[in-house]
Design an enzyme around this catalytic site. Structure first.
Site, PDB file in Angstrom:
ATOM      1  N   ASP A 181       0.880  -1.238   0.310  1.00 14.95           N
ATOM      2  CA  ASP A 181      -0.027  -0.108  -0.093  1.00 14.95           C
ATOM      3  C   ASP A 181       0.638   1.175   0.038  1.00 14.95           C
ATOM      4  O   ASP A 181       2.218   1.156   0.373  1.00 14.95           O
ATOM      5  CB  ASP A 181      -0.894   0.053   1.151  1.00 14.95           C
ATOM      6  N   GLU A 222       0.252  -0.842   5.893  1.00 10.49           N
ATOM      7  CA  GLU A 222       1.107  -0.145   6.696  1.00 10.49           C
ATOM      8  C   GLU A 222       0.722   1.275   6.912  1.00 10.49           C
ATOM      9  O   GLU A 222       1.269   1.879   8.117  1.00 10.49           O
ATOM     10  CB  GLU A 222       2.588  -0.529   5.992  1.00 10.49           C
TER      11      GLU A 222
HETATM   12 ZN   LIG Z   1       6.631   2.367   4.222  1.00  6.40          ZN
END
Ligand SMILES: [Zn+2]
Length: 452
Positions: free
Chosen positions: A86, A149
């Site tokens: 992501d 994350e």
């Molecule tokens: Zn990162």
């Protein structure tokens, strides 16, 4: 290990090609859908990453869209490399389109080139080279493709509730060399019902993890009285507070200086500055207490929280205040050294506030990470780093956080080399082809060392 490097060099163009393919997915978190907990775009990127890993000959597994992994080797124990697919939204100011993966002067441009698609593809190709070179593995290796994350790490609790933890590993999602200590973070809300007397309201701050740059207070008092006391206070302390007469009452405006909540010493707290002056107008026990025990300090010492540490002392930031209608709420961001635990902080804080009758509520807790510098994991990664860069350095300690907080036996390791400009989350993020090659060699060697 020259053998390993040779295999990696032979595969350099495949590595670049696969990275460019993944960059073309705008994998920003989106609306959850069935089987796609982080949205359609993140899911498309995960699906393709697992296909690529399969094409390279690895066993793959998709954990219901939360994350996935590529695996090689036999046995129960495994070594993990945990990165993420992501990305943060692209923002403005790109010279090359953020999802086109254009190449110029042997740089690949795009969102995610260093954070964190480049490093994860490097790790995948490092693992491929070890296998192709026919080198032995004592432990299994997993390259884990995280998917959340950048917006809360909701992927790793899912992983940890379905899989065993790794015995060793690293997350290539910070900087070099290895990071042996990450501070723990606690966002707390302190509330109390109190008589605010002639203070109608106090508001300041935008987030717990930011030093408030402004704070406003509205008073039900005579303008001339407030302004003469303010003149004296400003003369004495030099702080920037102004007052004006409005229909709703006397409005005070305190101006500080913003900074990140993990480095409150770099800012100037407009909320605490305001409380310092309000004490001159009203005798309110909790406000007096906060001025004596916090004031303009950011090390928590006045609350008994002083935790000096070679990896960075405890820091405390008063991020927000909301006071009105007989209720005061203060939001704190506390970062404590890696050697300590959440409980150490909370116990001391409860004790400090014992007489004040406040409620302390934990809004967010992120654990600390700490490994002794002579731990096998740190020594191994530092050795690999030194071999490839020729630099003999000390492992790092940081105030921020990585995936290492969520999965045991991991530390952050790379990908940013010393003197490399850090464009993570900014426009024109790029990776050099030769940098990608060096990362592949470093990560390949690190995987090999940890797996044997
Ligand atoms: Zn990162």
């Amino acid at each position: 290990m020259e053998l390993l490097d040779r295999y990696i060099e032979q595969n350099a163009s495949g590595c670049i090609g696969h990275l460019r393919e993944l960059i073309r997915f705008p994998s920003v978190a989106g609306e959850p859908q069935a089987g796609m907990p982080f949205g359609r775009d993140v899911n498309a990127c995960l699906t393709r990453a697992l296909e690529i890993a399969k094409e390279l000959g690895f066993t793959v597994k998709n954990l219901d869209g939360y994350c996935g992994y590529a695996e090689y080797g036999e046995g129960e124990e495994y070594v993990a490399v945990l990165g993420h697919l992501d990305v943060v939204p692209e923002g403005e100011g790109w010279r090359h389109p953020p999802y086109a993966a254009e190449m110029e002067d042997s740089r690949i441009y795009g969102r995610g080139t260093t954070d964190d698609k480049g490093p994860i593809v490097a790790a995948l190709y490092g693992l491929k080279a070890i296998r192709d070179a026919g080198l032995p593995f004592r432990r299994k290796v997993r390259i884990i493709f995280g998917c959340n994350e950048e917006s809360g790490c909701g992927d790793m609790p899912y992983y940890m509730s379905h899989e065993k933890p790794p015995v060793y590993g690293f997350t290539p999602d910070a900087e070099f060399p290895a990071i042996y200590s990450e501070k723990g973070a606690l966002f707390l809300e302190i509330t109390k019902d109190i008589n605010l007397q002639k203070i109608k309201s106090v508001t300041g701050g935008v987030a717990p993890n930011s030093v408030p740059a402004t704070c406003r207070a509205l008073l039900d008092m005579e303008y001339t009285e407030v302004s003469s006391r303010l003149d004296a206070f400003v003369k004495e302390t030099g702080v920037k507070i102004t007052c004006e007469k409005t229909d709703a009452g006397v409005l005070l405006y305190s101006e500080g200086h913003a900074a990140h909540g993990s480095k409150p010493e770099l800012g100037r707290n407009a909320v605490m500055q305001m409380l310092g002056f309000l004490e001159k107008l009203q005798d309110i026990e909790l406000i007096n207490f906060l001025n004596v025990h916090i004031g303009m300090d950011s090390n928590g010492a006045g609350l008994g929280l002083a935790m000096p540490d070679e990896a960075g002392d405890l820091t405390l930031n008063v991020g927000m205040i909301e006071a009105a209608n007989g209720r005061l709420k203060l939001t704190l961001d506390i970062r404590y050294p890696g050697k300590y635990h959440e409980k150490d902080v909370l116990d001391r804080l409860q004790k400090a506030f014992l007489e004040q009758g406040v409620t302390i509520h934990t809004k967010l807790a992120m654990p600390a990470v700490y490994f002794p510098k002579d731990h096998f994991l740190i020594r191994t990664l530092m050795g690999v780093y030194e071999k490839f860069t020729g630099r003999k350095e000390e492992p790092l300690a940081i105030g921020g956080g990585t995936y290492a907080k969520y999965v045991p036996n991991l530390v952050a390791f790379g990908p940013l080399l010393p003197d490399r400009d850090d464009l993570n989350h900014m426009a024109n993020e790029y990776i050099e082809a030769k940098e990608l090659l060096l990362l592949t060699k470093i990560y390949g060697a690190a995987i090999y060392a940890l797996a044997n």
